[in-house]
Design an enzyme around this catalytic site. Structure first.
Site, short mmCIF file in Angstrom:
data_model
loop_
_atom_site.label_atom_id
_atom_site.label_comp_id
_atom_site.label_asym_id
_atom_site.label_seq_id
_atom_site.Cartn_x
_atom_site.Cartn_y
_atom_site.Cartn_z
N ASP A 13 0.77 -1.25 0.00
CA ASP A 13 0.00 0.00 0.00
C ASP A 13 0.80 1.30 0.00
O ASP A 13 0.42 2.27 0.66
CB ASP A 13 -0.96 0.03 1.20
N LYS A 75 -6.96 -4.61 -3.19
CA LYS A 75 -7.59 -5.22 -2.02
C LYS A 75 -8.49 -4.20 -1.34
O LYS A 75 -8.35 -3.00 -1.56
CB LYS A 75 -6.52 -5.74 -1.05
N CYS A 108 -2.15 -2.03 7.89
CA CYS A 108 -2.11 -2.99 6.78
C CYS A 108 -0.88 -3.90 6.81
O CYS A 108 -0.99 -5.10 6.56
CB CYS A 108 -2.20 -2.26 5.44
#
Length: 179
Positions: A13, A75, A108
């Site tokens: 990310d 995602k 995350c």
């Protein structure tokens, strides 16, 4: 000692505005690019995750451009493990050592790490290639991952561990990357 044929690099990310506002963003990007280019010298696959890219933005341009075959996995869960495409790629590769980097460390990256551990993988957390908006959250995330079984490393230690030999063309390329 890590062996390249056992490893996968998972970049979590590093995208959109968030990648610009995390702690030491410029240094993070520099470390990530060194890490990505370094592992590619060993033919280690690089998998990139993106959290809701239509809302949060794409992977940082400089990070995306450093990945030879850039094909991010989208995602919507915080944990990358929840993305079936990641599970499939890891299964296809058959490698159990996951070099883990990205943002945010305490959300995350942490949740991905926990689920990788729960599913028989060994994460190697590259602590100078992870970040969060707040330093306390980064440190807390690192501490939690180590507590549950991640192995702590940093970019230089990891690359030299993979190399093991201070000679040859790849060693010279690594020195150029690191310096």
């Amino acid at each position: 000692m890590l062996k390249p044929e056992q490893c996968v690099l998972l970049v979590v990310d590093v995208q959109g505005q968030l990648a610009q506002v995390v702690q030491q963003s410029q240094q993070l990007h520099k470390k990530l690019i060194t890490l990505i280019k370094g592992v590619q010298l060993f033919d280690i696959p690089v998998i990139c995750l993106e959290q809701l890219p239509d809302k949060l933005g794409a992977t940082s341009v400089e990070v995306a451009q450093s990945i030879e075959q850039f094909n991010p996995i989208n995602k919507h869960h915080f944990s990358g493990w929840q993305a079936e495409a990641l599970q499939q790629q890891l299964s296809d590769l058959g490698r159990k050592h996951i070099i883990l980097a990205g943002i945010e460390t305490h959300v995350c990256v942490y949740q991905t790490c926990r689920q990788l551990l729960d599913n028989g993988f060994q994460p190697h957390l590259v602590t100078d290639a992870v970040s969060s908006r707040e330093l306390a959250n980064k440190l807390s995330g690192i501490e939690m991952m180590l507590y549950f079984g991640a192995i702590q490393t940093n970019v230089e230690t990891l690359l030299f561990e993979l190399q093991q030999d201070a000679q040859g063309d790849r060693f010279k390329a690594l020195l150029t990357l690191i310096k």
